[in-house]
Design an enzyme around this catalytic site. Structure first.
Site, mmCIF file in Angstrom:
data_model
loop_
_atom_site.group_PDB
_atom_site.id
_atom_site.type_symbol
_atom_site.label_atom_id
_atom_site.label_comp_id
_atom_site.label_asym_id
_atom_site.label_seq_id
_atom_site.Cartn_x
_atom_site.Cartn_y
_atom_site.Cartn_z
ATOM 1 N N LYS A 145 2.534 38.755 -49.228
ATOM 2 C CA LYS A 145 1.122 38.474 -48.420
ATOM 3 C C LYS A 145 1.676 37.253 -47.611
ATOM 4 C CE LYS A 145 -2.281 35.569 -48.027
ATOM 5 N NZ LYS A 145 -2.329 35.554 -46.681
ATOM 6 N N GLY A 154 -3.688 39.365 -44.729
ATOM 7 C CA GLY A 154 -4.884 39.059 -45.312
ATOM 8 C C GLY A 154 -5.236 37.603 -45.432
ATOM 9 N N GLY A 211 -6.092 34.242 -47.509
ATOM 10 C CA GLY A 211 -5.800 33.744 -48.858
ATOM 11 C C GLY A 211 -6.633 34.185 -50.245
ATOM 12 N N PRO A 212 -7.791 33.686 -49.766
ATOM 13 C CA PRO A 212 -8.845 33.818 -50.967
ATOM 14 C C PRO A 212 -9.133 35.268 -51.196
ATOM 15 C CG PRO A 212 -9.780 32.321 -49.283
ATOM 16 C CD PRO A 212 -8.429 32.894 -48.733
ATOM 17 N N VAL A 255 -6.830 38.569 -50.199
ATOM 18 C CA VAL A 255 -5.585 39.438 -50.736
ATOM 19 C C VAL A 255 -4.721 38.451 -51.497
ATOM 20 C CG1 VAL A 255 -3.411 40.048 -49.582
ATOM 21 C CG2 VAL A 255 -5.642 40.486 -48.488
ATOM 22 N N GLY A 256 -4.691 36.862 -51.142
ATOM 23 C CA GLY A 256 -3.601 36.020 -52.153
ATOM 24 C C GLY A 256 -4.044 36.288 -53.552
ATOM 25 N N GLU A 304 6.041 26.337 -55.231
ATOM 26 C CA GLU A 304 7.021 25.644 -54.264
ATOM 27 C C GLU A 304 5.683 24.862 -53.542
ATOM 28 O OE1 GLU A 304 8.194 23.638 -51.833
ATOM 29 O OE2 GLU A 304 8.659 25.334 -50.778
ATOM 30 N N CYS A 349 7.647 21.075 -45.868
ATOM 31 C CA CYS A 349 7.333 20.479 -47.187
ATOM 32 C C CYS A 349 8.242 19.468 -47.788
ATOM 33 C CB CYS A 349 7.168 21.459 -48.125
ATOM 34 S SG CYS A 349 8.531 22.704 -48.175
ATOM 35 N N GLU A 373 0.180 14.643 -48.255
ATOM 36 C CA GLU A 373 1.049 15.416 -47.247
ATOM 37 C C GLU A 373 0.190 15.673 -46.126
ATOM 38 O OE1 GLU A 373 1.950 19.685 -48.084
ATOM 39 O OE2 GLU A 373 3.869 19.149 -48.037
HETATM 40 P P1 NDP Z 1 -2.516 27.073 -48.176
HETATM 41 O O1 NDP Z 1 -1.809 26.538 -49.430
HETATM 42 O O2 NDP Z 1 -3.720 27.337 -48.281
HETATM 43 O O3 NDP Z 1 -1.611 28.721 -47.700
HETATM 44 C C1 NDP Z 1 -0.467 28.926 -48.191
HETATM 45 C C2 NDP Z 1 -0.510 30.480 -48.384
HETATM 46 O O4 NDP Z 1 -1.445 30.658 -49.589
HETATM 47 C C3 NDP Z 1 -1.029 31.457 -47.237
HETATM 48 O O5 NDP Z 1 -0.471 32.487 -47.323
HETATM 49 C C4 NDP Z 1 -2.446 31.521 -47.548
HETATM 50 O O6 NDP Z 1 -3.089 32.436 -47.008
HETATM 51 C C5 NDP Z 1 -2.372 31.525 -48.978
HETATM 52 N N1 NDP Z 1 -3.855 31.183 -49.558
HETATM 53 C C6 NDP Z 1 -4.671 30.531 -49.359
HETATM 54 N N2 NDP Z 1 -5.854 30.477 -50.178
HETATM 55 C C7 NDP Z 1 -5.384 31.115 -51.228
HETATM 56 C C8 NDP Z 1 -5.814 31.431 -52.449
HETATM 57 N N3 NDP Z 1 -7.152 31.168 -52.914
HETATM 58 N N4 NDP Z 1 -5.095 32.455 -53.439
HETATM 59 C C9 NDP Z 1 -3.870 32.972 -53.112
HETATM 60 N N5 NDP Z 1 -3.461 32.426 -52.023
HETATM 61 C C10 NDP Z 1 -4.107 31.669 -50.884
HETATM 62 O O7 NDP Z 1 -1.975 26.234 -46.785
HETATM 63 P P2 NDP Z 1 -2.818 25.965 -45.735
HETATM 64 O O8 NDP Z 1 -2.430 26.912 -44.744
HETATM 65 O O9 NDP Z 1 -4.155 25.819 -45.682
HETATM 66 O O10 NDP Z 1 -2.373 24.377 -45.270
HETATM 67 C C11 NDP Z 1 -2.978 23.452 -45.781
HETATM 68 C C12 NDP Z 1 -2.022 22.191 -46.164
HETATM 69 O O11 NDP Z 1 -0.919 22.831 -47.263
HETATM 70 C C13 NDP Z 1 -1.149 21.504 -44.968
HETATM 71 O O12 NDP Z 1 -1.547 20.759 -44.207
HETATM 72 C C14 NDP Z 1 0.205 21.146 -45.704
HETATM 73 O O13 NDP Z 1 0.027 19.914 -46.047
HETATM 74 C C15 NDP Z 1 0.175 22.096 -46.816
HETATM 75 N N6 NDP Z 1 1.142 23.265 -46.928
HETATM 76 C C16 NDP Z 1 2.343 22.970 -47.401
HETATM 77 C C17 NDP Z 1 3.068 24.005 -47.534
HETATM 78 C C18 NDP Z 1 4.563 23.854 -47.910
HETATM 79 O O14 NDP Z 1 5.624 24.471 -47.678
HETATM 80 N N7 NDP Z 1 4.643 23.035 -48.963
HETATM 81 C C19 NDP Z 1 3.271 24.984 -46.548
HETATM 82 C C20 NDP Z 1 1.930 25.208 -45.866
HETATM 83 C C21 NDP Z 1 0.836 24.318 -45.905
HETATM 84 P P3 NDP Z 1 -4.004 32.277 -45.478
HETATM 85 O O15 NDP Z 1 -2.862 31.650 -44.661
HETATM 86 O O16 NDP Z 1 -4.044 33.658 -45.234
HETATM 87 O O17 NDP Z 1 -5.233 31.614 -45.763
#
Ligand code: NDP
Length: 479
Positions: free
Chosen positions: A170, A201, A203-204, A206-207, A245, A279, A377
């Site tokens: 996903k 899809g 996150g909330p 499909v994830g 991660e 990250c 972050e």
């Molecule tokens: P998220 O952690 O929310 O998203 C990462 C992945 O998780 C995406 O595929 C997202 O789907 C999915 N996801 C979101 N909510 C859920 C859930 N409840 N259950 C399962 N999967 C879920 O990152 P954001 O895009 O909201 O970014 C927010 C902050 O996170 C950034 O500002 C940054 O600080 C940090 N971040 C850190 C990363 C890293 O590599 N360490 C990478 C990205 C963000 P979808 O995108 O469809 O919502």
């Protein structure tokens, strides 16, 4: 139809219609234009994908077959890299050099490293009278973020396939298009149906369905610490393995004997790579008090050399942030830092261009270790410069966050640097700008995560260990 419209999921080796009709728009953050859509998957789509992955999972899959799958996938991926690079430029706004380098060449190096690693790894060993066998873990749920869309997919799918696992992927809803191109490569490579499945899809929906599905044995997640916590708690109900991660707030420690020019220049470059959406970025620069003003001057000069603009203009070094949400989040961090007493050296919270989600390269001085900017972050081109009195204080500040993902040390004395490295609670550290190693274990201490990606350590995460105790009669035959 927009340029990149995708209407299907990939399940059981075929492109299939989603169960629902909702779509997600993908926006180019440099132009604010919608460039395509992907299906907003449902719990039913995830269930179909997990069923396909379960049916395809063969715990006894031969080593020859695993090697063949990885080699074919690597071969099919390589010619697609230029197209994938362009897509990443469009979906997250990465500039040309970043598209071609860290966004595609690095994942390619990682993918190839797994092909080579399979040739070298021994999956069985004898420990005393036991035969210890490492077997594929099972069905993997891979949830990836938007910042390095191809890298994140490769860092999970390649070791999983190399280990003999099957995968439900996903990708992030923000940058799912390059994920489709990766899956097309897998299809062309002739991966057996069900070995790799793609459901796009939110996150909330499909994830969480992936994380909670009883048919998934292991969930590997990359993203924010808050979402990682949610994924782990959902996964706990079905007792599945969880690899996380997560975020970082890494320290770049410049010791008093370091080459300051180089350390600041490379440090600024690291903090601003991919518009700071990394990250492992060194977002806190720690400088000895005696060289603080000099370092601030150098940091300002380095930051001001960054040309902000169209990612497809060869002169551009800094693209936009990946989304409007991300831009708003980063602006908020800068505004609160300044209101809290940090000094703006260059940049600021105003959008750097009229159109697109741009933020100017920003350097803040006099940032206190307890402040929000030093603790959280930001995920934007924002560098916090902090001063310290002696090595003990540098160490204390470096370790003074909930994170522990990466970092750097600069010193003319490598023994001094290594001695300090041993005391820092972090998963990776670079000394004097040492080169990237795609096989080095990558992952977090503290709230930066659980588990490791890349190289042999990354492969290990996707393996189960079985001990078979052998009777004396077998042992004596071996001797
Ligand atoms: P998220 O952690 O929310 O998203 C990462 C992945 O998780 C995406 O595929 C997202 O789907 C999915 N996801 C979101 N909510 C859920 C859930 N409840 N259950 C399962 N999967 C879920 O990152 P954001 O895009 O909201 O970014 C927010 C902050 O996170 C950034 O500002 C940054 O600080 C940090 N971040 C850190 C990363 C890293 O590599 N360490 C990478 C990205 C963000 P979808 O995108 O469809 O919502």
């Amino acid at each position: 139809m927009d340029q990149h419209d995708r209407t299907q999921h990939y399940i059981g080796g075929q492109w299939v219609q989603p169960s629902g009709r909702d779509r997600i728009a993908v926006v180019n953050p440099a132009t604010e234009q919608v460039i395509g859509h992907v299906p907003a998957g449902t719990v039913d789509d995830v269930d179909r994908a997990v069923t396909a992955a379960r049916n395809a999972f063969d715990p006894g899959v031969s080593m020859a077959e695993r090697r063949d799958r990885v080699a074919r996938l690597v071969a099919a991926l390589e010619p697609r890299l230029p197209d994938i690079a362009t897509t990443i430029g469009q979906e997250i706004g990465a500039p040309l050099k970043v598209q071609r380098g860290v966004q595609t060449a690095v994942p390619m190096a990682i993918a190839s490293s797994y092909r080579d690693l399979l040739e070298e790894t021994n999956f069985e060993e004898q420990v005393g009278n036991s035969l210890v066998i490492r077997e594929p873990y099972g069905v993997v749920g891979a949830i990836t973020p938007w910042n390095y869309p191809l890298y994140q997919v490769v860092a999970k799918v390649l070791p999983a396939v190399a280990a003999g696992c099957t995968v439900v992927l996903k990708p992030s809803e923000v940058a799912p298009l390059s994920g489709y191109q990766f899956v097309e490569a897998a299809h062309e490579a002739g991966l057996p149906p069900g070995v790799l499945n793609l459901v796009t899809g939110y996150g909330p929906e499909v994830g969480e369905a992936v994380a909670g599905h009883p048919g998934v044995d292991l969930v590997s997640f990359t993203g924010s610490t808050a979402t990682g916590r949610r994924v782990a708690s959902i996964a706990a109900d079905t007792i599945k393995k969880v690899c996380l991660e997560l975020g970082g707030k890494s320290a770049n420690i410049i010791l008093d004997d370091a080459d300051l020019d180089t350390a600041v220049k490379v440090g600024v470059g690291n903090a601003f790579l991919n518009s700071g959406q990394t990250c492992a970025a060194w977002t806190r620069m720690l400088v000895p008090e005696s060289r603080y003003n000099e370092a601030l001057l150098l940091a300002r000069q380095a930051a001001q050399r960054y040309t902000v603009g169209d990612p497809f203009d060869p002169a551009t070094r800094l693209g936009p942030l990946a989304s409007q949400t991300q831009q708003a989040r980063v602006r908020g961090y800068i505004e609160r830092a300044v209101a809290g007493g940090a000094r703006l050296v260059t940049g600021g919270p105003e959008p750097a261009r009229e159109r697109g989600y741009f933020i100017a390269p920003t350097v803040l001085a006099d940032v206190h270790s307890a402040s929000e900017l030093a603790q959280q972050e930001v995920f934007g081109p924002v560098l916090a410069v902090m001063s310290y009195r002696d090595d003990d204080e540098a160490l204390r500040i470096a370790n003074d966050t909930m994170y522990g993902l990466s970092g750097a040390i600069w010193s003319a004395d490598h023994r001094r640097a290594i001695a300090l490295a041993r005391q820092i609670q972090t998963g990776q550290l670079d000394i004097n700008g040492a080169p990237y190693n795609p096989r080095a274990p990558f992952g977090g201490y503290k709230k930066s995560g659980i588990g490791r990606e890349l190289g042999p350590a990354g492969l290990d995460e996707y393996l189960q260990t079985k001990s078979v105790q052998l009777p004396d009669s077998v042992i004596s035959q071996q001797e």
